[in-house]
Design an enzyme around this catalytic site. Sequence first.
Site, PDB file in Angstrom:
ATOM      1  N   SER A 171       0.957  -1.050  -0.003  1.00  0.00           N
ATOM      2  CA  SER A 171      -0.139   0.004   0.114  1.00  0.00           C
ATOM      3  C   SER A 171       0.832   1.324  -0.003  1.00  0.00           C
ATOM      4  O   SER A 171       0.334   2.376  -0.348  1.00  0.00           O
ATOM      5  CB  SER A 171      -0.791   0.020   1.200  1.00  0.00           C
ATOM      6  OG  SER A 171      -1.887  -0.978   1.126  1.00  0.00           O
ATOM      7  N   HIS A 199     -15.225   0.601   3.516  1.00  0.00           N
ATOM      8  CA  HIS A 199     -15.036   2.024   3.840  1.00  0.00           C
ATOM      9  C   HIS A 199     -16.002   2.710   3.652  1.00  0.00           C
ATOM     10  O   HIS A 199     -15.955   3.841   4.022  1.00  0.00           O
ATOM     11  CB  HIS A 199     -13.706   2.321   3.320  1.00  0.00           C
ATOM     12  CG  HIS A 199     -12.537   1.803   3.646  1.00  0.00           C
ATOM     13  ND1 HIS A 199     -11.821   0.560   3.094  1.00  0.00           N
ATOM     14  CD2 HIS A 199     -11.743   2.071   4.996  1.00  0.00           C
ATOM     15  CE1 HIS A 199     -10.744   0.438   3.916  1.00  0.00           C
ATOM     16  NE2 HIS A 199     -10.538   1.046   4.838  1.00  0.00           N
ATOM     17  N   CYS A 254      -7.760   2.392   1.596  1.00  0.00           N
ATOM     18  CA  CYS A 254      -8.883   1.609   1.166  1.00  0.00           C
ATOM     19  C   CYS A 254      -8.404   1.129  -0.371  1.00  0.00           C
ATOM     20  O   CYS A 254      -8.036   1.890  -1.186  1.00  0.00           O
ATOM     21  CB  CYS A 254     -10.055   2.639   0.849  1.00  0.00           C
ATOM     22  SG  CYS A 254     -11.455   1.835  -0.208  1.00  0.00           S
TER      23      CYS A 254
END
Lengths: 368, 608
Positions: free
Chosen positions: B322, B365, B378
Amino acid sequence: MIDRRLVEYFDWWMLALTAAIVTAGLVALYSAVNAGGGGGQSALFGRQLIWYGLGMMVMITAFIINYKSYERWGHLFYLLCIGLLIAVLLIGKYVGGSKRWLAMGPMSIQPSEIVKLAVIIMLAKYYARVVRPDGLQLRELVTPVIIIAIPFVLIVRQPDLGTAMVVALIAASMTLYVKIKRGTLIGLIASGTLAVPLVWMFLKGYQKQRILTFLNPDRDPLGAGYHVIQSKIAIGAGMISGKGFLKGSQNSLDFLPEQHTDFIFSVLAEEWGLIGAGFVLLVFLLLITWGLQTAQRNRDPFGTILAVGVTTMIAWQVFINIGMVMGLLPVVGVTLPFFSYGGSSVITMMAGVGLLLNVSMRRFMFEK
Amino acid sequence: MRNYLESVDTDWFNQRLVGVLVAVVLAFTVLSIRLLYLQLFEGRELRRLSEINSIRLQDIDAPRGMICDRNGTTVVDNRPAFNVYIILKDAKPIDETVARLGQLLNESPETLMATIQENRKRGGYTPVLLREDIGRDTMAAIEVHKFELPGVQVRVSPRRHYIYDTHAAHLLGYMGEISQEELQGSPFDDCKGGDFIGKFGIEKAYEAHLRGKRGGRQVEVNATGQVVRVLKTVPAQPGQNIFLTIDEELQKRAEALLQDRVGAAVAVEPDTGRILAMASSPAFDPNLFVTGMTRDQWNELVSNPFRPLENKATQAEYPPASTYKIVTALAGLEEKVIDAKTTFYCPGFYKYGNRAYRCWKKSGHGEVDLVKALAESCDVYFYQVGEALGVDRMAKYARAFGLGAATGISLDREGKGLIPTSDWKKKRFGVPWQGGENLSIAIGQGFNLVTPLQMASLAAAVGNGGTRYSPYVIEKIQTADGVVTFQNSPREDGKIKLHAENLALVRQALWQVVNDPKGTAWQSRIQGLHFSGKTGTAQVVSMPKASDGSSGEIDALPKDHAWFVAYAPSENPKIAISVIIEHGEHGSSAAAPVASALIQAYLGDNQP
């Protein structure tokens, strides 16, 4: 087909003197490589014998062909040698920080040795054409300078200062022999002297260092300086009658570096003393005098100048090498003719003797 | 053809020859006189010298250059080591000498004789190395008994010493014996067999500076081989000293934080590219390479599954996970695929084709904009950005940040990482790029690979407003006399063309990652010091699954890799960091606290 005079005029003296020197050289080499209970070097002696076998063939070839052919084809030989020198710089083998060898199958050759002969033949060819009793002028020296400069620069690049210097000395001797006009000579010497500080200014620091070490080995006590000390001890320790064959301790105990190449005279002088070393000096002197005699008896300018060239090559190397191992001259990598181990040196020297025999036995035939 | 005899005749040549002959005779006279002088006049003395072979050459080893940190604290120096040599020709009677020496060295005479037989050189005047690094007490004992030990010598030589053992081991590197191939090469002209040279890290990269020049002396020895006189000495030239950009305290802290974990931490100065710390764990002790290690120690090093010899900061390549969303976000904004107001709905998965791509948060989310998507990481949001961008546009921005290429730091075997493009895949595998792969790439999975150093540089560039600096570890190099021979200076690799408002938006999101209660790194925030960052959790592809496909006990290990990249303070950052903890599971719980602790350690005193 073969002129009977060729056999009649064959120079047996030259051959005998060479044979004597080669024999002495092999004896000294045997000592040098068999010292200290062998080690890995004994094989070198066998290889040197093979080189002498090849050298013999080269010598015979060199004297069978009429030397006038060398005058005709000398430039091709010269170009071939220059090609080899360039090849050394491009694809040569690195040994100890310099590139001097070309690998040829199992053997390697050192073109800087062979190029000496090419320079001698080229210069003899040129000078035979332009020689005059009143001496050469400046413009007639342009061609010889080019002939010398090309191999000189290529050899310096290897770097092999010693061999480059020998090439220059041979060329200078030949040039002085054919005579330069007095005024030109004085001019050359004067401008040469003036150029020295100028060139010095342009040299880089490490280049200056190298030249200073070259002039004074004491600046390099771990290399050249040490070699000279050990070499002087070995020679002096021989005293009058020597320590005897295979009994030289300096040599046998690995104290002499490169005792089978540049320092082989020290081995000889330690084991055979003043008697042996003096004998070798004497035979060298005779060989050189006989070479000059050969030059004198030939009536053809090319043959004469060629013989002078080959003889001065031998003379310079003998003088520089022995002077160096006795601590009279700076240590440079110059081989002792017929003594030092090495194929290129052996072949060059044997070819040189072949040329002298050639000039000697055809001394009356130049009119053809 | 011209008739030569018109110009010169044989007599003329003969006259010229007289000069040559005179010169030759003169030269030979000089040689003869010299020969007579050496053999008659000096012969007796030279014979004596030759019989005791008294002039020897001894090496003087050059001390290797020291390595210091940015403040001048020495981290690598040299210590004296005492080595025992024997000269066979001097060591007579050999049996007695070896027996006596054996007692002092606490070694059986047979073992010593075996060493001698193995190493004996031709001639017997070459010193044979018997024992290395014998220690002061043994050395003193041998010196005391030196008259019973003819031919035995103790010589002192400098030996590499890594003062803090494993400290910065991967950066500093290690030394090893020079190999046959290396001896042939021209950079090692003045080396001999048995010499130690740098084999890894800075020791290797700066070998030419660190290695000095060996000196030596000519000495005269007596009949037992003891030196009676030094004739000439050439002093050794010490190597040059290297000053690192490393901050010693920060480096120590980083290593302490990585203790008992597998991973790496890199800290750089965002405005210069100076590496402040570079830690890789597990580490090794470079001293072991100097003293020689046992077979077991060596086997332990090379077979350890956690690869202690690898510098994980520069050599190891991981999926960025991420943390890569920083790149995807900027690419999306710059390519106008999204803007600040773009929102997507995250129900916890995203359907693409006939497959559902899951968000890490199963419950989803909800409605997310870019800032929230980055702060809470997310996946669904970025799937859609990636789908719209395509792999090649994302690769363009990743490359701009220096991913997928070596940074050019002067350390060995730096990893390049991998930023895939559709062309690359076609060439590599011969199959076209699949749309679904865009989704994996967008969240830093798939073929993407980066090194921790590259990620630290990325954090630095985001932190400083978009300028890339080449990372470097060497501040300056100076000679033993203090003459600076090399002074490093920051090198700009160029600016990344980004619109200020886009960068500001991403930076705001990265601030929220740490400083918003919903941010993924909220647990690692520092009171009174704002920093920004991004967490990442890299899936370990080879994670074993239970044979029935259920998540049994087997897949508990190995776990995912934990990432965290950060810069601090959030405005005008002074430090940028990347941390990877292998199998640390979550960036938020494993990696972020490490970065946070480092920031506190570094800025604790320097706070603006």
